[in-house]
Design an enzyme around this catalytic site. Structure first.
Site, PDB file in Angstrom:
ATOM      1  CD  GLU A 123      -2.904  -1.293   2.284  1.00 41.61           C
ATOM      2  OE1 GLU A 123      -2.839  -0.466   3.197  1.00 41.61           O
ATOM      3  OE2 GLU A 123      -3.768  -2.179   2.231  1.00 41.61           O
ATOM      4  CD  GLU A 144      -4.279  -7.951   1.252  1.00 46.14           C
ATOM      5  OE1 GLU A 144      -5.197  -7.322   1.809  1.00 46.14           O
ATOM      6  OE2 GLU A 144      -3.085  -7.636   1.370  1.00 46.14           O
ATOM      7  CG  ASN A 195      -0.339  -6.783  -1.839  1.00 42.80           C
ATOM      8  OD1 ASN A 195      -0.890  -7.297  -2.802  1.00 42.80           O
ATOM      9  ND2 ASN A 195      -0.859  -6.818  -0.615  1.00 42.80           N
ATOM     10  CG  ASP A 226     -12.261  -9.561   1.394  1.00 45.31           C
ATOM     11  OD1 ASP A 226     -12.156  -8.575   0.633  1.00 45.31           O
ATOM     12  OD2 ASP A 226     -11.879  -9.547   2.580  1.00 45.31           O
ATOM     13  CG  HIS A 266      -9.643  -6.101   0.277  1.00 42.46           C
ATOM     14  ND1 HIS A 266      -9.825  -7.247   1.020  1.00 42.46           N
ATOM     15  CD2 HIS A 266      -8.339  -5.762   0.432  1.00 42.46           C
ATOM     16  CE1 HIS A 266      -8.679  -7.576   1.606  1.00 42.46           C
ATOM     17  NE2 HIS A 266      -7.759  -6.700   1.263  1.00 42.46           N
TER      18      HIS A 266
HETATM   19  C1  XIL Z   1      -5.971  -6.986   8.050  1.00 40.32           C
HETATM   20  C2  XIL Z   1      -6.115  -8.231   8.901  1.00 40.32           C
HETATM   21  O1  XIL Z   1      -6.869  -9.196   8.198  1.00 40.32           O
HETATM   22  C3  XIL Z   1      -6.772  -7.868  10.214  1.00 40.32           C
HETATM   23  O2  XIL Z   1      -6.851  -8.998  11.063  1.00 40.32           O
HETATM   24  C4  XIL Z   1      -5.984  -6.756  10.894  1.00 40.32           C
HETATM   25  O3  XIL Z   1      -6.651  -6.360  12.059  1.00 40.32           O
HETATM   26  C5  XIL Z   1      -5.830  -5.578   9.952  1.00 40.32           C
HETATM   27  O4  XIL Z   1      -5.242  -6.014   8.746  1.00 40.32           O
HETATM   28  N1  XIL Z   1      -4.988  -4.951   3.467  1.00 40.32           N
HETATM   29  C6  XIL Z   1      -3.893  -5.663   3.872  1.00 40.32           C
HETATM   30  C7  XIL Z   1      -4.012  -6.615   4.998  1.00 40.32           C
HETATM   31  O5  XIL Z   1      -2.851  -5.600   3.219  1.00 40.32           O
HETATM   32  O6  XIL Z   1      -2.812  -6.711   5.710  1.00 40.32           O
HETATM   33  C8  XIL Z   1      -5.127  -6.267   5.928  1.00 40.32           C
HETATM   34  O7  XIL Z   1      -5.254  -7.308   6.880  1.00 40.32           O
HETATM   35  C9  XIL Z   1      -6.402  -6.056   5.148  1.00 40.32           C
HETATM   36  C10 XIL Z   1      -6.256  -4.924   4.176  1.00 40.32           C
END
Ligand code: XIL
Length: 627
Positions: free
Chosen positions: A318, A425, A361, A427, A396
């Site tokens: 990020e 990641e 990422n 979802d 996401h």
């Molecule tokens: C999230 C985890 O899943 C949580 O358990 C934690 O509290 C916060 O981070 N982007 C990312 C991940 O790169 O590392 C994040 O993970 C979700 C968003």
């Protein structure tokens, strides 16, 4: 026999919205109920110098409650020992009713776990507004997944120290439903496409969760255990207990491991950005040197430890801010070290983990402005010789977003760079804005979610030459970061439900494409079906239909009709209004998919039940035109 079907089916002339329950969840077992009617505190004690006693001044049920007074700090309040009650690997539901004596405050419920003197704290129920005028429920769940020699639940406040009542505390669990052993394994479904992964914590490697993880996934990403706050909480003092457990599980089950993440602006302890005197760093040459040397040591220790085990690292996470002209996020890293923190991170990671692929990422990489800034940075760094092997797209999303076409454009954009691409990641939230909240996921959201998964996985498959891994951010809906982000509410963004059973989203991506559609004239319907057996000679199925306009003109408003050949019943339909009368099924467009331009398609589907056999319908009509 025939008549019985007709009657049953006639009764089913309605827009069907029955949920599909692959296995019925068992009833909860309550292990603790504290109502304080015995006029004792039932094991609750004060956490600090405060006072905890039974009161009859207010009660949620009956005439007694627990009263917490004299709190000198926000963390003080009533606490209950759970060490001998809670078993590892079981997901417990906590519930307590609270009320302020007067005024208002935010209260929350947490679990404190200790192991060999080191405490950790997990919130069970987040900050909740509570006043003196009514009872409010604090509820949430917790799974003990680590060694513990101390375990307790407590209620505390955010900031304020007012007196409050607590009543009707319960601790319960639902015995785990066995996973479905007879459904296709995702890693086999995608064997010719890409490894398929899940983000995990220690709760995901135990019991039924561990079996589900091993059955379907051939890649894992520790979701938190490799982040800086977990691995180097204070300078030079490393902790790998959780990461080692996850890495061992993955190796034992022949799963690839994605490392997440070496550099991020979140979950990084404050000490990292403090200067030699312990003050927050200002951007000086000395501070930059100190920060980069901390980064160097951190990566040597963490990436070095798992060299050979971890096949891909999210080296930086990020770092893009598309609202900056240069596209670079103004993190503490950037403020103090400029772009050199990224260069150092990749260089050191390559040195200590030479066999790992190194990724940059980010989220929202489907948004053109962000995607283009990321592209620009990766091109620049690669031409400077920074060893970046690939781009990670977090993905996401939600039931409406992103679209297949912008996802396709996102992947296409990076092809000319010759980098690997991974979905890291994914979802799909059931919510489309932060104002929504559903106690249980509505059927139409789950249906839209299934369609979104299907559409996006179709795009991934088309790009399988460029995609080297696809990871979901979680294993099942019982444990998802979206339950507390961006607001606290129950979300259901994954492929398996809270009981670890396959959702429509799973079937949408696990479905085996079926034989050639029937066609002629102006329309075409492809009918794909996944059938399963729940008892000898009967079971359920998910059907997916792609309706294509093969004519010259747009179709504006449509009804698709077909007839079942063996008494099947639609139990839940999506992306259309579904009705059934006897053997005849009709699906009429929703407002958002009413128009099908020439050569375009809409995708709709339903869940159904069958008995005896489940043949495909032999003909389809769109607006009374045979397809
Ligand atoms: C999230 C985890 O899943 C949580 O358990 C934690 O509290 C916060 O981070 N982007 C990312 C991940 O790169 O590392 C994040 O993970 C979700 C968003």
């Amino acid at each position: 026999m025939r008549k019985r079907y007709l009657c049953a089916a006639t009764a089913a002339v309605l827009t069907l919205s029955l949920g599909l329950l692959p296995a019925r969840a068992a009833d909860p077992i309550t292990v603790i109920t504290n109502d304080f009617e015995s006029a004792t505190t039932q094991g609750w004690t004060p956490r600090g110098s405060d006072l905890v006693e039974v009161s009859t001044a207010a009660a949620h049920g009956g005439s007694h409650s627990l009263l917490s007074t004299g709190r000198a700090a926000s963390w003080e309040g009533p606490v209950l020992d759970l060490l001998t009650t809670v078993e590892a690997g079981t997901r417990y539901t906590f519930s307590a009713w609270v009320r302020m004596v007067s005024g208002s405050a935010q209260l929350r419920m947490s679990v404190e776990r200790r192991w060999q003197g080191t405490p950790s704290y997990d919130q069970v129920a987040g900050n909740t507004d509570v006043t003196g005028s009514g009872w409010v429920q604090l509820t949430g769940s917790y799974t003990l997944a680590n060694d513990a020699d101390f375990l307790s639940v407590y209620v505390e406040s955010a900031g304020a120290t007012g007196d409050f009542y607590l009543d009707d505390f319960t601790l319960s669990y639902v015995p785990p439903t066995p996973i479905q052993d007879d459904i296709p394994s995702l890693k086999e479904v995608f064997a010719d496409d890409f490894p398929i992964g899940a983000a995990i914590g220690r709760a995901e490697i135990l019991g039924e969760h561990g079996r589900l993880l091993a059955k379907h996934f051939n890649s894992v990403t520790p979701g938190n255990s490799l982040k800086w706050d977990a691995t180097e909480p204070s300078e030079g003092s490393f902790s790998f207990t959780d990461a080692d457990a996850l890495v061992d599980f993955a190796k034992h089950n022949n799963q690839a491991i994605r490392g997440h993440t070496l550099v991020w602006h979140q979950q990084t302890p404050a000490w990292v950005f403090n200067d030699a005197g312990g003050q927050p760093m200002t951007p000086t040459a000395d501070n930059k040197a100190l920060l980069l040397s901390r980064l160097d040591s951190h990566i040597r220790a963490v990436a070095g430890r798992y060299s050979g085990d971890i096949s891909a690292w999210d080296v930086v996470n990020e770092v893009i801010d598309e609202n900056q002209a240069d596209g670079l996020r103004r993190s503490r890293w950037f403020e103090i070290a400029g772009l050199d923190y990224i260069r150092t991170a990749f260089r050191v990671a390559r040195e200590v983990a030479p066999s790992a692929k190194l990724f940059i990422n980010d989220y929202n990489t489907n948004v053109p402005s962000k995607r283009d800034k990321l592209f620009q940075l990766v091109s620049q760094l690669r031409s400077d010789g920074v060893p970046i092997d690939g781009v990670g797209h977090q993905m996401h999303g939600n039931v409406d977003w992103p679209s297949a076409s912008e996802t396709d454009a996102m992947l296409q954009k990076f092809v000319p760079l010759g980098v690997e691409q991974q979905i890291t990641e994914m979802d799909i939230s059931i919510y489309t804005n932060s104002g929504e909240s559903f106690p249980t996921p509505p059927a139409d959201r789950l249906a839209r979610q299934a369609e979104r998964y299907r559409a996006l996985f179709d795009v991934y498959r088309q790009h399988r030459a460029h995609i080297t891994s696809v990871t979901l951010w979680g294993l099942a809906d019982d444990n998802t970061w979206l339950d507390t982000f961006p607001v606290t509410r129950k979300d259901a963004p994954l492929l398996f439900d809270t009981q670890l059973q396959a959702k429509s989203a799973y079937w949408a991506i696990a479905g085996t494409p079926s034989p050639t559609p029937t066609q002629s004239g102006g329309c075409r319907v492809a009918y794909t079906v996944n059938t399963w057996t729940s008892a000898p000679g009967q079971g359920g199925f998910t059907a997916s239909l792609t309706v294509t306009n093969r004519g010259q003109d747009p179709i504006d408003g449509w009804t698709l009709r077909f007839a079942f050949g063996a008494g099947q019943t639609v139990t839940q339909g999506w992306s259309a209004n579904w009705t059934q009368s006897g053997a005849n099924v009709a699906a009429t467009n929703m407002s958002w998919n009413a128009v099908i331009p020439p050569d375009q398609s809409v995708q709709i589907g339903f869940n159904g039940t069958w008995a005896g056999s489940n043949p495909n319908p032999d003909a389809f009509w769109v607006n009374n035109m045979r397809c």
